[in-house]
Design a protein around this motif. Structure first.
Motif, PDB file in Angstrom:
ATOM      1  N   ARG A 104       0.840  -1.209   0.000  1.00 41.71           N
ATOM      2  CA  ARG A 104       0.000   0.000   0.000  1.00 41.71           C
ATOM      3  C   ARG A 104       0.874   1.257   0.000  1.00 41.71           C
ATOM      4  NH1 ARG A 104      -5.508  -1.345   3.409  1.00 41.71           N
ATOM      5  NH2 ARG A 104      -5.844  -3.357   2.412  1.00 41.71           N
ATOM      6  N   ARG A 105       1.981   1.179   0.688  1.00 40.72           N
ATOM      7  CA  ARG A 105       2.892   2.334   0.751  1.00 40.72           C
ATOM      8  C   ARG A 105       3.605   2.534  -0.592  1.00 40.72           C
ATOM      9  NH1 ARG A 105       8.110   1.472   4.179  1.00 40.72           N
ATOM     10  NH2 ARG A 105       8.801   0.800   2.139  1.00 40.72           N
ATOM     11  N   GLU A 106       3.973   1.421  -1.219  1.00 39.09           N
ATOM     12  CA  GLU A 106       4.793   1.481  -2.436  1.00 39.09           C
ATOM     13  C   GLU A 106       3.971   1.578  -3.724  1.00 39.09           C
ATOM     14  OE1 GLU A 106       8.082   1.704  -2.572  1.00 39.09           O
ATOM     15  OE2 GLU A 106       8.302   1.547  -0.401  1.00 39.09           O
ATOM     16  N   GLN A 107       2.695   1.353  -3.633  1.00 43.65           N
ATOM     17  CA  GLN A 107       1.827   1.352  -4.816  1.00 43.65           C
ATOM     18  C   GLN A 107       2.003   2.649  -5.613  1.00 43.65           C
ATOM     19  OE1 GLN A 107      -2.103   0.353  -3.601  1.00 43.65           O
ATOM     20  NE2 GLN A 107      -2.744  -0.237  -5.648  1.00 43.65           N
ATOM     21  N   GLN A 178      10.064  -4.244   9.020  1.00 40.96           N
ATOM     22  CA  GLN A 178       9.928  -3.248   7.944  1.00 40.96           C
ATOM     23  C   GLN A 178      11.307  -2.835   7.429  1.00 40.96           C
ATOM     24  OE1 GLN A 178       6.629  -1.811   6.785  1.00 40.96           O
ATOM     25  NE2 GLN A 178       8.138  -1.665   5.164  1.00 40.96           N
ATOM     26  N   ALA A 179      12.263  -2.725   8.342  1.00 40.56           N
ATOM     27  CA  ALA A 179      13.616  -2.312   7.954  1.00 40.56           C
ATOM     28  C   ALA A 179      14.221  -3.328   6.992  1.00 40.56           C
ATOM     29  CB  ALA A 179      14.478  -2.173   9.199  1.00 40.56           C
ATOM     30  N   GLN A 180      14.010  -4.591   7.303  1.00 41.08           N
ATOM     31  CA  GLN A 180      14.521  -5.666   6.450  1.00 41.08           C
ATOM     32  C   GLN A 180      13.863  -5.577   5.064  1.00 41.08           C
ATOM     33  OE1 GLN A 180      13.306  -9.576   7.707  1.00 41.08           O
ATOM     34  NE2 GLN A 180      14.798 -10.643   6.421  1.00 41.08           N
ATOM     35  N   MET A 181      12.560  -5.403   5.065  1.00 43.70           N
ATOM     36  CA  MET A 181      11.814  -5.297   3.816  1.00 43.70           C
ATOM     37  C   MET A 181      12.293  -4.096   2.997  1.00 43.70           C
ATOM     38  SD  MET A 181       9.357  -6.268   1.788  1.00 43.70           S
ATOM     39  CE  MET A 181       8.028  -7.205   2.485  1.00 43.70           C
ATOM     40  N   ASP A 182      12.463  -2.963   3.657  1.00 39.84           N
ATOM     41  CA  ASP A 182      12.895  -1.748   2.960  1.00 39.84           C
ATOM     42  C   ASP A 182      14.292  -1.914   2.372  1.00 39.84           C
ATOM     43  OD1 ASP A 182      10.478  -0.660   3.563  1.00 39.84           O
ATOM     44  OD2 ASP A 182      11.188   0.583   5.223  1.00 39.84           O
ATOM     45  N   GLY A 183      15.130  -2.628   3.088  1.00 39.81           N
ATOM     46  CA  GLY A 183      16.486  -2.894   2.594  1.00 39.81           C
ATOM     47  C   GLY A 183      16.448  -3.628   1.256  1.00 39.81           C
ATOM     48  N   TYR A 184      15.575  -4.606   1.165  1.00 43.11           N
ATOM     49  CA  TYR A 184      15.441  -5.368  -0.090  1.00 43.11           C
ATOM     50  C   TYR A 184      14.817  -4.489  -1.177  1.00 43.11           C
ATOM     51  CZ  TYR A 184      16.354  -9.604   2.639  1.00 43.11           C
ATOM     52  OH  TYR A 184      16.924 -10.556   3.429  1.00 43.11           O
ATOM     53  N   LEU A 185      13.823  -3.712  -0.805  1.00 43.01           N
ATOM     54  CA  LEU A 185      13.120  -2.880  -1.799  1.00 43.01           C
ATOM     55  C   LEU A 185      14.038  -1.819  -2.388  1.00 43.01           C
ATOM     56  CD1 LEU A 185       9.575  -2.332  -0.219  1.00 43.01           C
ATOM     57  CD2 LEU A 185      10.242  -3.978  -1.941  1.00 43.01           C
ATOM     58  N   ASP A 186      14.937  -1.291  -1.558  1.00 42.32           N
ATOM     59  CA  ASP A 186      15.862  -0.249  -2.043  1.00 42.32           C
ATOM     60  C   ASP A 186      16.733  -0.759  -3.191  1.00 42.32           C
ATOM     61  OD1 ASP A 186      14.856   1.614  -0.338  1.00 42.32           O
ATOM     62  OD2 ASP A 186      16.375   1.302   1.232  1.00 42.32           O
ATOM     63  N   ILE A 188      15.754  -2.787  -5.513  1.00 43.46           N
ATOM     64  CA  ILE A 188      15.001  -3.035  -6.762  1.00 43.46           C
ATOM     65  C   ILE A 188      14.183  -1.819  -7.222  1.00 43.46           C
ATOM     66  CG2 ILE A 188      14.890  -5.547  -6.431  1.00 43.46           C
ATOM     67  CD1 ILE A 188      11.892  -5.100  -5.570  1.00 43.46           C
ATOM     68  N   ARG A 189      14.402  -0.721  -6.540  1.00 45.56           N
ATOM     69  CA  ARG A 189      13.658   0.493  -6.943  1.00 45.56           C
ATOM     70  C   ARG A 189      14.135   0.975  -8.295  1.00 45.56           C
ATOM     71  NH1 ARG A 189      10.664   2.270  -2.760  1.00 45.56           N
ATOM     72  NH2 ARG A 189      11.588   1.686  -0.785  1.00 45.56           N
TER      73      ARG A 189
END
Lengths: 191, 176
Positions: A104-107, A178-186, A188-189
Motif C-alpha cells: 500500500r505504501r509502495e503502490q 519493515q527495515a529488512q523489507m525496505d532494505g530489499y526494496l531499495d 530493486i527500486r
C-alpha cells in the motif's frame, strides 16, 4: 594337490554361443545403467541451472483469483516482489500484514507485489486474503509450475526482482521487519 | 393554478414507483451479493468414508509417500474438505481427480505421468525384468549344458582306476 591337478588333462576352452551371449548380456547390464546414470546426471545438471533462480528471473505468468493475467515480462521497468505463500502455512501469516502494508505504501512508486498461492485450495486461500485484507495481485500457482521454475524451497519464500528482470534477493522464510523489507526494496527500486 | 393542482397527483404516483424501484434495487443487491458469495454446498450428507474413498486415490503433495486419506497435514485436511464439497456438488470421482491434477500436477497421483522423459520410469522396470529374466535363463541353460563335464569324465576314463587310487592315497598320506 598340485600334482593331482597337473595329471588332469586340460579342458579345451572354447567360446560357445551361450557364453558369448552371456558376455553380451553382461556388457548390456553394465552399459545400460551406466548410460542411464550419465543421462540422469546430465539432466540433473541442466535442471539445476534453471532450478535455483539466479540472474534473470524465469518466466512468470499466472491468473489471479480475480481472473487477471499477470506476466512478468510486462512489468519490466518496475521492481517486482514475488511472494510464494499458502493458507496452511503458519510462517506466511507472520509476514502477510507487513507485505500488504508495504504494498500500500509502495503502490504507484515503481514497485509491484505479486502473490503466488502454493499447493492450496481456493476457498482457504481466499479466506486468507480476506483475513489480511490483501489487495495486491494474488493467484494460484497451478501445478506448482512457477514454484518449480523458481526452485523454491518452501513457503514463504520471496523473490526481489529489479527493473531489468534480474533476481536481486531471495528470502526463505518470513520477512518480519519493515527495515529488512525496505532494505530489499531499495535494491530493486527503479532509478 | 392548473399546474399547482396537478403537482400533488404526480407526487402521489411517484411515491409507489420509488418504493418499487427501491425494492427492486434491494432485491438485486441482496441476490447478487448472495450469488457473489457462492455459498459452499452442504457437505453434511457426505460421509468421511466416502471422502476417504476418493482421497485414497490421491497422495499428499507435501509429504513423500503418504496417501491423502492417511495425511493429517492442514493442507491435506483442506484437500479432503474440497473433496467433500465436490462430492456434494455431485462431481464424479474422475472429475475430482482431474481437478486435483489441474491444481497440483501429476505428483498428486503418486505416479509419474506417462509422457516424455517420465516414460523411462515405466519402461525401465519392465526392460530390467525382461533383461534379467533372459540373463538368468541364459546362465541356467549354460549351466545345464556344461553339467556332464566331459573333461573330467575323460580324465576319469583315461586314468586307470588303480593308478588313480594309488596317487590319491599318496596325496592323502602327505597330510597324515
Amino acid at each position: 594337490m598340485t600334482e593331482m591337478t597337473e595329471t588332469l588333462p586340460d579342458v579345451p576352452v572354447e567360446a560357445s554361443p551361450a557364453s558369448r551371449a552371456v558376455l553380451i548380456w553382461r556388457a548390456i547390464f553394465v552399459l545400460v545403467p551406466l548410460i542411464f546414470i550419465v543421462f540422469l546426471a546430465l539432466r540433473l545438471g541442466t535442471a539445476k541451472s534453471e532450478h535455483r533462480a539466479e540472474g534473470l528471473a524465469p518466466a512468470l505468468e499466472f491468473t489471479t483469483f480475480e481472473g487477471e493475467t499477470i506476466n512478468l515480462d510486462n512489468l519490466r521497468g518496475q521492481g517486482v516482489v514475488v511472494n510464494f505463500w499458502a493458507s496452511w502455512c503458519d510462517p506466511c501469516r507472520e509476514e502477510a500484514a507487513l507485505l500488504e502494508k508495504t504494498w500500500r505504501r509502495e503502490q504507484g512508486k515503481g514497485i509491484i507485489f505479486l502473490g503466488l498461492d502454493y499447493l492450496d485450495q481456493e476457498p482457504a486461500a481466499k479466506a486468507y486474503l480476506a483475513e489480511y485484507d490483501i489487495t495486491y495481485p494474488n493467484g494460484p500457482d497451478l501445478r506448482s509450475q512457477v514454484a518449480r521454475r523458481y526452485g523454491i524451497q518452501g513457503v514463504p519464500e520471496t523473490f526481489f526482482i529489479d527493473p531489468e528482470g534480474k533476481i536481486v534477493d531471495i528470502v526463505v522464510g518470513p520477512i518480519t521487519s519493515q527495515a529488512q523489507m525496505d532494505g530489499y526494496l531499495d535494491k530493486i527500486r527503479p532509478k | 393554478m392548473l399546474q399547482d393542482d396537478k403537482e400533488p397527483s404526480v407526487k402521489i404516483h411517484f411515491i409507489p414507483l420509488i418504493r418499487v424501484l427501491l425494492f427492486l434495487i434491494l432485491l438485486v443487491a441482496t441476490t447478487s451479493a448472495a450469488l457473489a458469495q457462492t455459498p459452499t454446498p452442504d457437505t453434511s450428507a457426505i460421509s468421511a468414508d466416502r471422502v476417504n474413498e476418493v482421497a485414497r486415490g490421491l497422495w499428499c503433495p507435501l509429504c513423500s509417500g503418504v496417501r491423502l486419506d492417511a495425511c493429517e497435514l492442514k493442507a491435506c485436511v483442506q484437500m479432503k474438505e474440497m473433496i467433500a464439497i465436490k462430492l456434494a456438488e455431485g462431481a464424479s470421482e474422475e472429475a475430482i481427480r482431474a481437478y486435483f491434477l489441474e491444481q497440483y500436477g501429476p505428483q498428486v497421483f503418486g505416479e509419474p505421468p506417462r509422457e516424455g522423459f517420465n516414460w523411462l520410469a515405466w519402461i525401465l522396470p519392465v526392460v530390467g525384468l525382461l533383461g534379467g529374466g533372459l540373463f538368468v535363463w541364459f546362465v541356467i541353460r549354460r549351466m545345464i549344458r556344461s553339467e556332464p563335464i566331459p573333461a573330467v569324465a575323460s580324465a576319469k576314463s583315461a586314468a586307470p582306476p588303480d593308478d588313480y587310487s594309488q596317487k590319491l592315497e599318496q596325496e592323502l598320506s602327505r597330510y597324515d
